[in-house]
Write a protein that holds these residues in place. Structure first.
Motif, PDB file in Angstrom:
ATOM      1  N   ILE A 101       0.836  -1.206   0.000  1.00 53.75           N
ATOM      2  CA  ILE A 101       0.000   0.000   0.000  1.00 53.75           C
ATOM      3  C   ILE A 101       0.870   1.255   0.000  1.00 53.75           C
ATOM      4  CG2 ILE A 101      -1.667   1.323   1.367  1.00 53.75           C
ATOM      5  CD1 ILE A 101      -2.772  -1.418   2.319  1.00 53.75           C
ATOM      6  N   ARG A 102       1.913   1.233   0.815  1.00 57.75           N
ATOM      7  CA  ARG A 102       2.815   2.393   0.905  1.00 57.75           C
ATOM      8  C   ARG A 102       3.591   2.600  -0.399  1.00 57.75           C
ATOM      9  NH1 ARG A 102       5.289   0.694   4.914  1.00 57.75           N
ATOM     10  NH2 ARG A 102       7.256   0.017   3.985  1.00 57.75           N
ATOM     11  N   SER A 105       1.308   4.001  -3.162  1.00 57.49           N
ATOM     12  CA  SER A 105       1.029   5.429  -2.971  1.00 57.49           C
ATOM     13  C   SER A 105       2.206   6.279  -3.449  1.00 57.49           C
ATOM     14  CB  SER A 105       0.745   5.726  -1.497  1.00 57.49           C
ATOM     15  OG  SER A 105      -0.446   5.102  -1.070  1.00 57.49           O
ATOM     16  N   ALA A 106       3.421   5.869  -3.093  1.00 56.73           N
ATOM     17  CA  ALA A 106       4.622   6.608  -3.510  1.00 56.73           C
ATOM     18  C   ALA A 106       4.806   6.536  -5.017  1.00 56.73           C
ATOM     19  CB  ALA A 106       5.848   6.040  -2.796  1.00 56.73           C
ATOM     20  N   ALA A 108       2.433   6.155  -7.290  1.00 54.31           N
ATOM     21  CA  ALA A 108       1.397   6.963  -7.937  1.00 54.31           C
ATOM     22  C   ALA A 108       1.770   8.436  -7.961  1.00 54.31           C
ATOM     23  CB  ALA A 108       0.057   6.759  -7.230  1.00 54.31           C
ATOM     24  N   GLU A 109       2.527   8.881  -6.967  1.00 50.04           N
ATOM     25  CA  GLU A 109       2.909  10.292  -6.880  1.00 50.04           C
ATOM     26  C   GLU A 109       3.966  10.673  -7.915  1.00 50.04           C
ATOM     27  OE1 GLU A 109       4.117  10.928  -2.877  1.00 50.04           O
ATOM     28  OE2 GLU A 109       2.085  10.735  -2.058  1.00 50.04           O
ATOM     29  N   THR A 116      -2.797   4.487 -12.118  1.00 44.58           N
ATOM     30  CA  THR A 116      -1.786   3.633 -11.508  1.00 44.58           C
ATOM     31  C   THR A 116      -2.419   2.340 -11.016  1.00 44.58           C
ATOM     32  OG1 THR A 116      -0.567   5.593 -10.788  1.00 44.58           O
ATOM     33  CG2 THR A 116       0.023   3.505  -9.765  1.00 44.58           C
ATOM     34  N   CYS A 118      -1.504  -1.882  -9.452  1.00 46.28           N
ATOM     35  CA  CYS A 118      -0.529  -2.768  -8.815  1.00 46.28           C
ATOM     36  C   CYS A 118      -0.880  -4.211  -9.159  1.00 46.28           C
ATOM     37  CB  CYS A 118      -0.538  -2.585  -7.303  1.00 46.28           C
ATOM     38  SG  CYS A 118       0.586  -3.707  -6.416  1.00 46.28           S
ATOM     39  N   GLN A 136      -8.972  -2.097  -0.351  1.00 46.96           N
ATOM     40  CA  GLN A 136      -8.319  -0.992  -1.055  1.00 46.96           C
ATOM     41  C   GLN A 136      -8.973  -0.721  -2.408  1.00 46.96           C
ATOM     42  OE1 GLN A 136      -6.270  -0.034   1.985  1.00 46.96           O
ATOM     43  NE2 GLN A 136      -5.689   1.027   0.120  1.00 46.96           N
ATOM     44  N   GLN A 142     -10.125   9.134  -4.825  1.00 51.06           N
ATOM     45  CA  GLN A 142      -8.670   9.069  -4.904  1.00 51.06           C
ATOM     46  C   GLN A 142      -8.057   8.155  -3.848  1.00 51.06           C
ATOM     47  OE1 GLN A 142      -7.243  13.120  -4.773  1.00 51.06           O
ATOM     48  NE2 GLN A 142      -7.772  13.509  -6.914  1.00 51.06           N
ATOM     49  N   LYS A 143      -8.840   7.723  -2.884  1.00 49.55           N
ATOM     50  CA  LYS A 143      -8.330   6.802  -1.870  1.00 49.55           C
ATOM     51  C   LYS A 143      -8.231   5.373  -2.401  1.00 49.55           C
ATOM     52  CE  LYS A 143      -9.974   9.354   2.176  1.00 49.55           C
ATOM     53  NZ  LYS A 143     -10.813   9.290   3.404  1.00 49.55           N
ATOM     54  N   GLN A 145      -7.052   2.179  -4.340  1.00 50.23           N
ATOM     55  CA  GLN A 145      -5.825   1.633  -4.904  1.00 50.23           C
ATOM     56  C   GLN A 145      -6.190   0.395  -5.717  1.00 50.23           C
ATOM     57  OE1 GLN A 145      -3.178   1.158  -1.436  1.00 50.23           O
ATOM     58  NE2 GLN A 145      -1.993   2.857  -2.244  1.00 50.23           N
TER      59      GLN A 145
END
Length: 218
Positions: A101-102, A105-106, A108-109, A116, A118, A136, A142-143, A145
């Motif tokens: 998850i972390r 998120s990184a 996608a930025e 994006t 996974c 998720q 936007q939350k 994933q």
């Protein structure tokens, strides 16, 4: 590896499939990461960037470091982070749940304007891991994933379709749009199931239909 990506030869694809079907007992996690990266290079027309460190011979010396995802893929219409593990059982959830998850998120930025996804690959999928990814995928806006969990066997099945297509037509080029369609089908199907195990069990049906459509249209 550039030769694999620019013109994936049938013998190279079969070599990757064979390696994934016969992972070694030692350093299997390194081999899995390496072969999954090679498989992505063979599959589609994007920029594939494995994050594992390599030696002078170009082969990985370990898996990717813990502060980043395993394999980053950049395509014209979307970006994909592939996370792989040899862990099974509850240890899979404990070790992979939050890092995936972390990392996503990184990732996608890096290019916020692009969609994006996974792809999570493991020998088997533990119920707690599936439960987290199910959650998720259903988060609003936007939350959300977009995470597609599959087994190594299912990933091999994807490569086997490419092998069949190349046997029929050696000049066949796999489009990244085909991969995006598969990922969207897995993610979107979450809304059809009230139970995460039912969602997981349906992924094989999605893969079978996707393969059938690819082969019939080639």
């Amino acid at each position: 590896e550039n030769l694999i990506q620019s013109s994936p030869h049938l013998d190279k694809i079969k070599e990757i499939i064979l390696a994934l079907n016969n992972l070694p007992s030692s350093d299997a996690d390194v081999e899995l990461e390496y072969q999954c990266a090679r498989g992505l290079m063979a599959l589609d027309d994007g920029k594939i960037k494995p994050n594992y460190p390599v030696g002078e011979d170009g082969l990985p010396t370990s898996t990717a470091l813990g502060n980043q995802g395993d394999i980053e893929s950049f395509y014209q219409s979307f970006n994909l982070l592939t996370e792989v593990t040899m862990l099974t059982g509850v240890s899979q959830w404990k070790a992979e749940n939050q890092p995936v998850i972390r990392h996503l998120s990184a990732f996608a930025e890096k290019i916020p304007s692009s969609q994006t996804y996974c792809l999570f690959i493991a020998p088997s999928l533990h119920e707690d891991t599936i439960g987290q990814f199910y959650f998720q995928n259903q988060r609003p806006g936007q939350k959300q994933q977009k995470i597609s969990p599959i087994t190594i066997t299912q990933y091999v099945g994807i490569l086997e379709v490419l092998s069949q297509l190349k046997e029929k037509n050696p000049s066949y080029n796999f489009s990244h749009e085909s991969l995006k369609k598969l990922l969207d089908s897995i993610v979107d199907s979450v809304s059809n199931f009230e139970d995460e195990e039912d969602w997981k069990n349906n992924i094989q049906s999605i893969l079978d239909n996707w393969k059938k459509e690819l082969l019939s249209n080639s």
